[in-house]
Write a protein that holds these residues in place. Structure first.
Motif, PDB file in Angstrom:
ATOM      1  N   ASP A  10      11.243  52.516  20.584  1.00 30.68           N
ATOM      2  CA  ASP A  10      12.569  51.914  20.638  1.00 30.68           C
ATOM      3  C   ASP A  10      12.503  50.442  20.243  1.00 30.68           C
ATOM      4  OD1 ASP A  10      15.433  51.903  21.434  1.00 30.68           O
ATOM      5  OD2 ASP A  10      14.699  50.507  22.956  1.00 30.68           O
TER       6      ASP A  10
ATOM      7  N   ARG B  58      12.142  50.184  16.454  1.00 29.39           N
ATOM      8  CA  ARG B  58      13.416  50.401  15.765  1.00 29.39           C
ATOM      9  C   ARG B  58      14.285  49.147  15.822  1.00 29.39           C
ATOM     10  NH1 ARG B  58      13.160  55.604  18.165  1.00 29.39           N
ATOM     11  NH2 ARG B  58      14.427  54.852  19.909  1.00 29.39           N
ATOM     12  N   LYS B  59      14.248  48.452  16.942  1.00 35.66           N
ATOM     13  CA  LYS B  59      15.029  47.220  17.073  1.00 35.66           C
ATOM     14  C   LYS B  59      14.553  46.160  16.090  1.00 35.66           C
ATOM     15  CE  LYS B  59      16.464  47.761  21.896  1.00 35.66           C
ATOM     16  NZ  LYS B  59      16.381  47.212  23.279  1.00 35.66           N
TER      17      LYS B  59
END
Length: 670
Positions: free
Chosen positions: A540, A543-544
């Motif tokens: 996650d 992806r950021k």
């Protein structure tokens, strides 16, 4: 007799025709030579601009390695970065005033030579220091081979393995990182700023003096467009050198246990500086073979004043004093300078423009100086990879500069239209940058810093709880930063503090076993071992990072659209006679406040978010090893966005003032 006279006249006419033809041919040859010399100058200036920007990017992107190598704080790193502006300010006014009285191409070539020497001087301290020393628990020697098991957690108070950083300072430790040798890097950057002073103003002026009418903008556009290649080369050069260990060629790299994404890793920063310095010196050589005076075109002494410029109070201040030739003579020299300065500073629209651009420049300098450190700490990606990414993104910025100028010319924007384009570009960029605050990652789970040893988040970063019952029997050095990642996903500050009893392997393949603190976590793992380095970030978080880079690209493309008309706005709000002074004051304010103070302020604020400081062999504080990720994000981005926020207010104030000045009845772009 008439025949002789006719023959004589014919001969004389033929001679005159031949002379005229010879003069014409000579004039054509001189014109061709003049054009060729100017084209050579444009090519040489383009190369010097490329090397100038390349050196600047190399210095900025190497700053994180310099900070670690010399054990400086972010504040001191900001001082080193601001050294370029300090050097530039020392001579910029002298160069602007006296530069035209010397051989301009040779002066630019000398500036390139000084810039190159400055870059080389910044990299030379590497050769006068000892090998790079970093905190590590694996500095003991194997007894037989690389697979021997070693005792890590020990109750022996005389153990060298765990007390390595607590020993008395060694003689000559000032040659290690943490000493004040970084001042030589600062001096080199100051020298680079001194050398840069004549390149831009004298180079642009030389083109404007000798280019055919209407061609100077074309040549200057070529120089600015090609200069974008410089930052691209700079990012890629630093990425290439950053993958290499700082002491490459002197140590066995197989024995180095840290990786390029480790907060202790230092790439070959000195190699990128030496390379950029040599290339800059080479770029300056052609200038010594270019003549100072080309065949001058007819210069128009008449100053073209825009028909839509009203007779405001500011213009009357100028016109009253410059209409009488006798008064012009009297106002020459220091009196004329102070009078012009008074008229300039009494122009409130110029002051609003000055504050507007200062806020923009200050935020940009602080942001770009520490962006790599922010992304490395936030997303756990190595600096070398980040340099490659930004090297790929860099051409987008160059395209945006071109597009901004193209839009202004294609739509024939009025001064108010240009200001509206600047306002819209900043608004779009700000809207794209606010989500940065939502794209941060959670704090790294580090036992004793951000989480407790049982894996629970205490809510706030605990202080002075380095030891726990799981490592209470170990004689650990609390100041040592040699992180290991446990099988439970928690990072420990050292193998000893993780309670590891043994280790197998060497270098980057070192694995620690029987780690008691890993086993007490509420997250039950298959075994209780640990690997070298911090634990990787989650998917996650990765992806950021992608979202951040995409938004950052669009945001800077939007900012670039407004950069082209930004400088022209300054000329639209002052008298033609004050243009050179306005540029000088603008440059002085930008460099003194934005270039010097901005990195210092950002660095000082970032230092407040540090959770764990490193230490050198002299027992002094070194570079920060880990920051509070959430606090770093809120502080760094909050300061950046906070400085940019007032820009919109000043844009609106300037827009109202310009609308009143130009007496426009409709709020249109054109």
């Amino acid at each position: 007799m008439s025949r002789e006279t006719s023959f004589s006249d014919s001969k004389r006419n033929s001679t005159q025709h031949s002379a005229k033809q010879a003069d014409t041919n000579s004039s054509v040859k001189k014109k061709i030579k003049c054009n060729n010399d100017l084209k050579i100058f444009v090519v040489a200036l383009s190369l010097s601009f490329m090397c100038k920007y390349m050196s600047g990017i190399v210095m900025k992107t190497s700053m994180i390695y310099i900070e670690r190598r010399f054990g400086t704080t972010s504040f001191e790193a900001g001082l080193i970065d601001g050294g370029f502006e300090i050097g530039n300010l020392l001579v910029i006014t002298l160069v602007s005033h006296f530069g035209t009285k010397f051989h301009i191409p040779k002066l630019i070539g000398t500036g390139c030579l000084i810039m190159g020497i400055g870059s080389i001087l910044s990299g030379l301290p590497h050769f006068f220091m000892g090998y790079y020393s970093y905190d590590t628990s694996s500095n003991f020697k194997p007894l037989e081979n690389s697979t021997v098991t070693y005792t890590v957690c020990t109750t022996d108070e005389n153990s060298e393995g765990n007390m390595a950083s607590s020993v008395l300072p060694e003689p000559g430790c000032k040659n290690e990182s943490g000493s004040h040798i970084w001042i030589y890097v600062l001096m080199g950057n100051v020298l680079r700023g001194i050398g840069e002073a004549p390149v831009t103003p004298l180079g642009i002026m030389y083109i404007d003096n000798f280019a055919n009418k209407g061609h100077s903008a074309f040549y200057i556009g070529i120089v600015q467009s090609l200069s974008v290649i410089g930052p691209l080369i700079g990012f890629l050069l630093t990425a290439f050198c950053g993958k290499m260990y700082v002491d490459i060629g002197y140590v066995d790299l197989s024995t180095i246990p840290i990786k390029s994404n480790d907060s202790r890793w230092v790439g070959a920063w000195w190699l990128s500086l030496l390379t950029s310095g040599i290339l800059t010196i080479v770029a300056g050589i052609p200038f010594f073979f270019i003549p100072n005076n080309l065949k001058k075109r007819k210069l128009e002494s008449k100053i073209e004043i825009s028909l839509d410029t009203p007779n405001t109070k500011d213009s009357r201040c100028q016109n009253l004093e410059f209409q009488n030739p006798e008064q012009i003579k009297e106002l020459k020299g220091l009196a004329g300078y102070f009078h012009s300065l008074k008229c300039l500073l009494s122009n409130w629209m110029y002051l609003v423009y000055l504050i507007l651009t200062l806020l923009d420049f200050s935020s940009l300098v602080g942001y770009s100086t520490y962006l790599l450190k922010y992304l490395e700490q936030q997303h756990g990606i190595s600096v070398s990879k980040l340099n490659i990414i930004f090297g790929i993104i860099m051409p987008i910025v160059g395209i945006s500069f071109f597009m901004g100028g193209f839009i202004s010319r294609k739509l024939r924007l009025s001064p108010i239209g240009k200001l509206k384009l600047l306002f819209i570009s900043h608004t779009c960029a700000y809207i794209l940058q606010v989500p940065y605050l939502l794209l941060g990652c959670e704090s790294k789970p580090v036992a004793g810093l951000t989480v407790s040893y049982n894996g629970n988040d205490p809510g706030t970063a605990p202080q002075n709880i380095t030891f726990s019952f799981c490592n209470s029997d170990c004689n650990c050095d609390a100041n040592l930063w040699d992180p290991v990642c446990g099988d439970n996903g928690v990072t420990y500050m050292s193998p000893c503090l993780a309670g590891c009893q043994s280790s197998i392997g060497h270098g980057k393949d070192l694995v620690f076993h029987n780690c008691s603190c890993v086993g007490v976590s509420h997250v039950q793992s298959r075994n209780i071992s640990a690997l070298l380095g911090e634990c990787s970030r989650t998917e996650d978080c990765s992806r950021k990072l992608i979202y951040f880079l995409v938004l950052n690209s669009f945001a800077f493309f939007s900012i670039g659209l407004g950069k082209s008309p930004e400088l022209v706005l300054m000329f639209n709000n002052i008298e033609p006679e004050l243009k050179s002074l306005a540029i000088g004051v603008h440059s002085l304010v930008m460099r003194a406040i934005g270039g010097i103070l901005s990195p210092l302020c950002f660095g000082a604020v970032i230092d407040l978010t540090c959770l764990k400081w490193g230490s050198n062999h002299c027992g002094e504080q070194g570079a920060c090893r880990i920051y509070d990720t959430v606090l770093f994000k809120n502080t760094f981005l909050g300061l950046y966005l906070g400085i940019k926020a007032p820009i919109f207010i000043f844009c609106i104030v300037l827009l109202i003032g310009m609308k009143k000045k130009y007496q426009e009845n409709e709020w249109t772009f054109l």
